[in-house]
Scaffold this active site. Structure first.
Site, PDB file in Angstrom:
ATOM      1  N   ASP A   9      -1.364   0.695   7.017  1.00 30.61           N
ATOM      2  CA  ASP A   9      -2.445   0.330   6.092  1.00 30.61           C
ATOM      3  C   ASP A   9      -2.235  -1.093   5.570  1.00 30.61           C
ATOM      4  O   ASP A   9      -3.172  -1.889   5.518  1.00 30.61           O
ATOM      5  CB  ASP A   9      -2.497   1.304   4.904  1.00 30.61           C
ATOM      6  N   GLU A  53       2.343   5.061  -0.227  1.00 26.86           N
ATOM      7  CA  GLU A  53       1.961   6.445   0.031  1.00 26.86           C
ATOM      8  C   GLU A  53       2.660   7.298  -1.015  1.00 26.86           C
ATOM      9  O   GLU A  53       3.795   7.007  -1.402  1.00 26.86           O
ATOM     10  CB  GLU A  53       2.354   6.887   1.438  1.00 26.86           C
ATOM     11  N   ALA A  54       1.981   8.335  -1.492  1.00 23.57           N
ATOM     12  CA  ALA A  54       2.521   9.157  -2.569  1.00 23.57           C
ATOM     13  C   ALA A  54       2.332  10.634  -2.263  1.00 23.57           C
ATOM     14  O   ALA A  54       1.499  11.011  -1.438  1.00 23.57           O
ATOM     15  CB  ALA A  54       1.827   8.801  -3.888  1.00 23.57           C
ATOM     16  N   HIS A  99      -3.251   6.001   6.834  1.00 24.22           N
ATOM     17  CA  HIS A  99      -2.412   6.611   5.787  1.00 24.22           C
ATOM     18  C   HIS A  99      -0.920   6.489   6.087  1.00 24.22           C
ATOM     19  O   HIS A  99      -0.116   7.137   5.412  1.00 24.22           O
ATOM     20  CB  HIS A  99      -2.806   8.069   5.519  1.00 24.22           C
ATOM     21  N   ASP A 147      -2.642   1.435  -6.651  1.00 21.03           N
ATOM     22  CA  ASP A 147      -1.243   1.267  -6.230  1.00 21.03           C
ATOM     23  C   ASP A 147      -0.360   0.830  -7.387  1.00 21.03           C
ATOM     24  O   ASP A 147       0.728   1.368  -7.585  1.00 21.03           O
ATOM     25  CB  ASP A 147      -1.156   0.260  -5.080  1.00 21.03           C
ATOM     26  N   ASP A 159       0.861  -1.180   0.000  1.00 20.96           N
ATOM     27  CA  ASP A 159       0.000   0.000   0.000  1.00 20.96           C
ATOM     28  C   ASP A 159       0.901   1.235   0.000  1.00 20.96           C
ATOM     29  O   ASP A 159       1.378   1.666   1.050  1.00 20.96           O
ATOM     30  CB  ASP A 159      -0.929   0.000   1.215  1.00 20.96           C
TER      31      ASP A 159
END
Length: 312
Positions: free
Chosen positions: A261, A99-100, A256, A197, A97
């Protein structure tokens, strides 16, 4: 003891079968149908009582409890008929998962770059999280994080400033997977919470980093689709927090955070496997496009991880 999700689908459409020798004229399917009818008439307390009798999980909404009990009975009946091959499933599932980078409102022209790459290694035999990987990533196009992004993810500017660029982090991920003999000694599949993703974040990041899309990530299990199909719920009830709630679980950790996550997604996957679902690859990338994989496709593990070549 796991059951194919496709067996569950047979309750409604009867089109697919676990093996070519399965045919629905077999009396065992009539027994299963009768049992399902009986379970459908049970109250939530009756369901919980029966599940407790079999030492099964009793948490969850009524529809989840019904599904769990039906699959337990079905598994018993089909195991008696020796229809289930327990050795053909993936040994491991890798939950990812990302994060961006992001901005409030996410304007359409904004380019998302991966800033956290977590992997949670789920052993499908023990149904336990066996290991985790986590590294942060230094963004190149928008090196300064927005206040919104920092607040949402908990990832600070200092963290990404000190991090490696994406190609190096991907190399580290691949080495970590190789050390665990994924794709060589052990079969495995990637799993994500939704399509983005892989089809958006990883796809975009590989273009930014000028590397080809990694072959081991070209197929994956979208757990939202699997959950919706298995428990027969609409797509708007397949958000992470809602799936946990319906299964009688609370979110653990910081929302988040990519690693937290991923751990929570793995908990959902474990519960689904316990409830009799065989999580299968249901999405893939082909020529840069997101595509659906049929539930009747052969069960294939991901390839041994290799560092992709740089683009010309």
């Amino acid at each position: 003891g796991r059951q194919h999700c496709r067996i569950s689908d047979q309750e409604t459409n009867g089109k697919n079968s676990t093996t070519s020798s399965n045919d629905f004229s077999d009396p065992v399917y009539k027994e299963i149908a009768i049992t399902n009818g009986y379970i459908n008439r049970m109250t939530r307390d009756e369901l919980r009582s029966k599940l407790a009798e079999f030492k099964l999980e009793t948490r969850g909404v009524k529809d989840v409890l019904k599904k769990r009990l039906k699959n337990y009975y079905k598994k018993q009946k089909l195991m008696q008929k020796e229809y289930i091959n327990g050795d053909s499933y993936y040994d491991y599932i890798c939950v990812v998962d990302f994060e961006a980078t992001c901005e409030e409102g996410n304007p359409p022209e904004f380019i998302h770059e991966i800033i956290e790459f977590p992997v949670v290694l789920l052993n499908t035999h023990t149904l336990e999280i066996e290991d985790t990987f986590q590294q942060y990533v230094k963004p190149e196009i928008n090196p300064k994080l927005s206040n919104f992004c920092i607040s949402l993810t908990g990832i600070t500017q200092d963290i990404v400033d000190k991090a490696d660029t994406f190609p190096q982090v991907l190399q580290n991920v691949i080495e970590w997977m190789r050390q665990r003999e994924l794709g060589t000694k052990y079969s495995y599949s990637m799993l994500t919470d939704g399509s983005w993703d892989m089809s958006k974040f990883l796809n975009t990041q590989c273009r930014i980093s000028r590397i080809k899309y990694p072959s081991f990530a070209k197929k994956w299990i979208n757990i939202r689709k699997s959950y919706g199909n298995f428990y027969k719920v609409p797509r708007n009830q397949t958000k992470l927090t809602i799936m946990l709630e319906k299964l009688g679980m609370n979110y653990d950790g910081r929302p988040h955070s990519g690693l937290d996550d991923s751990k929570n997604i793995a908990r959902i996957a474990i519960r689904m496997l316990q409830d009799g679902c065989e999580l299968r690859v249901n999405e893939r990338m082909h020529a840069g496009q997101l595509m659906t994989v049929s539930s009747s496709a052969p069960l294939e593990g991901a390839s041994a991880p290799q560092m992709p070549r740089y683009r010309n």
